[in-house]
Design a protein around this motif. Structure first.
Motif, PDB file in Angstrom:
ATOM      1  N   LEU A  29      13.879  16.826 -36.685  1.00  0.00           N
ATOM      2  CA  LEU A  29      14.290  15.432 -36.475  1.00  0.00           C
ATOM      3  C   LEU A  29      15.788  15.264 -36.709  1.00  0.00           C
ATOM      4  O   LEU A  29      16.481  14.587 -35.937  1.00  0.00           O
ATOM      5  CB  LEU A  29      13.491  14.522 -37.406  1.00  0.00           C
ATOM      6  N   GLU A  30      16.294  15.887 -37.766  1.00  0.00           N
ATOM      7  CA  GLU A  30      17.725  15.786 -38.056  1.00  0.00           C
ATOM      8  C   GLU A  30      18.543  16.516 -36.996  1.00  0.00           C
ATOM      9  O   GLU A  30      19.644  16.062 -36.633  1.00  0.00           O
ATOM     10  CB  GLU A  30      18.001  16.348 -39.449  1.00  0.00           C
ATOM     11  N   ALA A  31      18.021  17.642 -36.482  1.00  0.00           N
ATOM     12  CA  ALA A  31      18.751  18.370 -35.437  1.00  0.00           C
ATOM     13  C   ALA A  31      18.782  17.600 -34.130  1.00  0.00           C
ATOM     14  O   ALA A  31      19.712  17.743 -33.324  1.00  0.00           O
ATOM     15  CB  ALA A  31      18.099  19.740 -35.225  1.00  0.00           C
ATOM     16  N   PHE A  32      17.775  16.750 -33.883  1.00  0.00           N
ATOM     17  CA  PHE A  32      17.695  15.973 -32.637  1.00  0.00           C
ATOM     18  C   PHE A  32      18.472  14.655 -32.715  1.00  0.00           C
ATOM     19  O   PHE A  32      18.548  13.933 -31.710  1.00  0.00           O
ATOM     20  CB  PHE A  32      16.232  15.644 -32.319  1.00  0.00           C
ATOM     21  N   ARG A  66      17.735  14.129 -24.706  1.00  0.00           N
ATOM     22  CA  ARG A  66      16.731  15.019 -24.110  1.00  0.00           C
ATOM     23  C   ARG A  66      16.478  16.158 -25.099  1.00  0.00           C
ATOM     24  O   ARG A  66      17.386  16.953 -25.392  1.00  0.00           O
ATOM     25  CB  ARG A  66      17.212  15.575 -22.763  1.00  0.00           C
ATOM     26  N   VAL A  67      15.248  16.222 -25.602  1.00  0.00           N
ATOM     27  CA  VAL A  67      14.923  17.205 -26.638  1.00  0.00           C
ATOM     28  C   VAL A  67      13.677  17.990 -26.214  1.00  0.00           C
ATOM     29  O   VAL A  67      12.806  17.484 -25.490  1.00  0.00           O
ATOM     30  CB  VAL A  67      14.712  16.525 -28.005  1.00  0.00           C
ATOM     31  N   VAL A 108      18.420  19.737 -25.749  1.00  0.00           N
ATOM     32  CA  VAL A 108      18.535  20.294 -27.093  1.00  0.00           C
ATOM     33  C   VAL A 108      17.180  20.916 -27.467  1.00  0.00           C
ATOM     34  O   VAL A 108      16.151  20.257 -27.390  1.00  0.00           O
ATOM     35  CB  VAL A 108      18.934  19.217 -28.112  1.00  0.00           C
ATOM     36  N   ILE A 109      17.233  22.175 -27.872  1.00  0.00           N
ATOM     37  CA  ILE A 109      16.001  22.946 -28.087  1.00  0.00           C
ATOM     38  C   ILE A 109      15.790  23.199 -29.579  1.00  0.00           C
ATOM     39  O   ILE A 109      16.734  23.516 -30.309  1.00  0.00           O
ATOM     40  CB  ILE A 109      16.062  24.287 -27.333  1.00  0.00           C
ATOM     41  N   VAL A 157      25.699  23.113 -27.353  1.00  0.00           N
ATOM     42  CA  VAL A 157      24.568  22.333 -26.849  1.00  0.00           C
ATOM     43  C   VAL A 157      24.902  20.860 -26.711  1.00  0.00           C
ATOM     44  O   VAL A 157      24.053  20.072 -26.305  1.00  0.00           O
ATOM     45  CB  VAL A 157      23.349  22.492 -27.798  1.00  0.00           C
ATOM     46  N   GLU A 158      26.101  20.468 -27.039  1.00  0.00           N
ATOM     47  CA  GLU A 158      26.422  19.051 -27.008  1.00  0.00           C
ATOM     48  C   GLU A 158      26.326  18.475 -25.600  1.00  0.00           C
ATOM     49  O   GLU A 158      26.118  17.282 -25.414  1.00  0.00           O
ATOM     50  CB  GLU A 158      27.837  18.837 -27.551  1.00  0.00           C
ATOM     51  N   ALA A 159      26.477  19.337 -24.579  1.00  0.00           N
ATOM     52  CA  ALA A 159      26.407  18.837 -23.210  1.00  0.00           C
ATOM     53  C   ALA A 159      25.022  18.333 -22.855  1.00  0.00           C
ATOM     54  O   ALA A 159      24.849  17.645 -21.856  1.00  0.00           O
ATOM     55  CB  ALA A 159      26.805  19.946 -22.238  1.00  0.00           C
ATOM     56  N   ALA A 160      24.059  18.639 -23.673  1.00  0.00           N
ATOM     57  CA  ALA A 160      22.688  18.212 -23.395  1.00  0.00           C
ATOM     58  C   ALA A 160      22.419  16.799 -23.853  1.00  0.00           C
ATOM     59  O   ALA A 160      21.320  16.308 -23.702  1.00  0.00           O
ATOM     60  CB  ALA A 160      21.707  19.171 -24.072  1.00  0.00           C
ATOM     61  N   ARG A 161      23.390  16.097 -24.364  1.00  0.00           N
ATOM     62  CA  ARG A 161      23.166  14.719 -24.825  1.00  0.00           C
ATOM     63  C   ARG A 161      22.796  13.808 -23.657  1.00  0.00           C
ATOM     64  O   ARG A 161      23.298  13.982 -22.569  1.00  0.00           O
ATOM     65  CB  ARG A 161      24.422  14.174 -25.493  1.00  0.00           C
TER      66      ARG A 161
END
Length: 567
Positions: free
Chosen positions: A289-292, A297-298, A386-387, A563-567
């Motif tokens: 949860l904290e990583a997301f 998109r998770v 984000v995986i 991974v920031e581009a996945a926001r």
């Protein structure tokens, strides 16, 4: 009263009034005594004959239970104790019965002290350590140790300073004697210590391939286990079964697909009965949860989705996230099912229904794989997102096959996940030496059974199924080798070395996860004995001072903010 004097005359003797009354009472009492027994010198009222006969029958039965009782009884009569008047037969029989019910306790010479403190089994761990005992059986025959047997085996203390087993029975100490059996009186604590010693001695005999001694010790283990209660009895039962399978080479062919489905069912009962899986899911979800946080998109990849019990709580937490829930993808991996059922599809439908209820955009995908080592990155259908990769009690099984864990970690690193959460048993059941592995398993599962009992003797179907779940692990650790031995648990320290070597760095789970996990335990019954500890940014849950499971979180080393581009 008149008596004859020396000269043949009469001598008159006067008694006080009180004494005359007592003599009259004695005459009245004597009048009611049985005449035949009175001739033999025993005072027994005729009206008490039936009661006395019943007591004599009980006495005969008690003294007939073991010839050793004669020795105990005679030695007790030879002591300085005050004895009863044998002419009063009824009282004599009563006293003899009471002494047979409580024979004098046996004492043993001093011996070396054995440190058993790591074995956290119920209350007997806090007792003073008792002398080491070895076991002897009758000469020329294997002893029968069932509960119906009336024969007790002679035991002796061992004071040898040359034993290399740390005070435990060695196979060579199981000797045979033709001496008359002697009954020994011992507490549950002493019997528990003897059981632990016998279990380790049997493991030593197996390691030395001395199967004749192992077979003899197994018979002693059967008897000692039958005298135990609670957690210690369960430890004896499951470890004895596992040792027996190894001694007698009982390795039935198993349907691994059916075995996997049954294990999932047993794990559900383990989840409901104990806090360990709840703790594992909660701490892993908190890290995910904290990583997301802040991402739209998770994607969670679960290496062992089973019944999907972990994910409703995370979905609800995502639904309550400030700014609205993200788009949530879940990939669940499971081994093939025996009945080719659509269990993954059914699970996906249930989770999708929950997602609609809480307004979370949701996508589920199920993958069937014989082993995690069979996965390739392209199979996981990763998109710009984000995986998080989650593994609860899944990675240790890969250690049975050379190179499998390395391949899986390479696949994980290639996906560049934001977070990797790993929960594993906090134990070393992958040692090369059998005795070392057995002893560690004995300590670990003794603690686990003790925590499951929690001081309660309550029996329920859920608790029984949980015990079967744990017992199957014991059987795999002790009885199996090679590819079949899949319960190859390793400690948190070992996993940290492996993960760092594979290109990962630890992510601190933080004080928030610690506090919330503590609150979770407070809601669990019998939670006083459970302990949460922080270790190098990881969290462990244990029973008293022994950790049982450990949760750790990991980042790909040097990944930065790619991974920031996945926001």
């Amino acid at each position: 009263m008149e008596l004859l004097g020396n000269g043949g005359g009469k001598v008159k003797q006067e008694y006080p009034m009180g004494k005359r009354k007592m003599m009259a009472m004695d005459q009245d009492m004597d009048a009611g005594m049985d005449e035949l027994l009175a001739e033999l010198g025993y005072k027994v009222r005729s009206s008490s004959m039936a009661d006395l006969a019943q007591k004599l029958e009980l006495l005969d039965r008690a003294m007939g239970n073991s010839s050793a009782l004669d020795d105990i009884f005679l030695s007790h009569l030879a002591s300085d104790s005050v004895h009863y008047n044998p002419s009063d037969m009824s009282r004599c029989v009563d006293n003899m019965l009471s002494e047979l019910d409580s024979p004098p306790s046996a004492t043993f010479p001093s011996s070396r002290v054995v440190d058993l403190s790591p074995i956290n089994v119920s209350s007997w761990l806090g007792y003073p350590v008792q002398p080491t005992l070895s076991i002897q059986s009758d000469c020329g025959s294997e002893p029968h140790l069932g509960m119906e047997s009336r024969e007790w085996k002679r035991i002796r203390t061992s004071s040898s300073s040359t034993a290399c087993s740390g005070g435990l029975i060695r196979p060579s100490e199981v000797v045979y004697s033709s001496a008359m059996p002697m009954m020994m009186v011992e507490s549950d604590h002493e019997a528990g210590i003897r059981l632990v010693h016998a279990l380790v001695a049997c493991a030593e005999a197996i390691q030395e391939e001395n199967y004749k001694s192992a077979d003899a010790i197994m018979k002693q283990i059967t008897f000692l286990t039958s005298s135990q209660h609670g957690a210690m009895r369960k430890v004896g039962v499951y470890f004895a079964e596992a040792l027996g399978r190894r001694i007698y080479n009982l390795h039935p062919k198993q349907d691994h697909y059916l075995d996997s489905a049954f294990s999932d069912i047993l794990q559900m009962h383990f989840y409901e009965t104990c806090p360990y899986l709840k703790f594992a899911h909660f701490t892993a979800n908190q890290a995910i949860l904290e990583a997301f946080a802040g991402h739209r998109r998770v994607h969670v990849i679960d290496f062992g989705i089973k019944q999907g019990m972990q994910w409703p709580a995370l979905m609800q937490a995502l639904a309550l996230r400030p700014g609205g829930p993200p788009s949530f993808r879940l990939t669940g991996i499971t081994p093939p099912q025996s009945d080719n059922s659509d269990s993954l599809q059914q699970l996906g439908l249930k989770l999708a229904q929950l997602a609609r209820t809480i307004n979370v955009e949701f996508e589920f995908r199920g993958l069937v794989a014989n082993s995690l080592a069979d996965l390739e990155p392209y199979m996981l259908d990763v998109e710009p997102e984000v995986i998080a990769i989650n593994s609860v009690f899944e990675l240790h099984g890969l250690l049975a096959r050379p190179g499998a864990i390395e391949k899986v970690l390479d696949t994980v690193r290639s996906l560049r996940p934001r977070i990797v959460t790993i929960v594993e048993q906090e134990a070393n059941h992958n040692a090369h030496g059998f005795v070392e592995r057995f002893t560690e398993a004995l300590h670990y599962y003794s603690t686990l059974f003790d925590s499951m009992d929690g001081g309660s003797d309550e029996v329920s179907p859920e608790k029984l199924m949980t015990e079967v779940f744990v017992g199957r692990q014991i059987c795999n650790v002790v009885a199996c080798e090679g590819f079949e031995r899949t319960e190859r648990h390793e400690t948190l320290e070992q996993w940290m070395l492996r993960m760092r070597g594979a290109g990962f760095e630890p992510a601190n789970l933080g004080s928030n996860a610690f506090k919330q996990a503590s609150m979770l335990l407070a809601l669990f019954g019998r939670g006083d004995g459970y302990r949460i500890e922080e270790k190098e940014g990881c969290l462990t849950l244990g029973w008293h001072n022994r950790p049982v499971i450990a949760t750790s979180a990991w980042l790909v080393a040097g990944a930065g903010d790619g991974v920031e581009a996945a926001r």
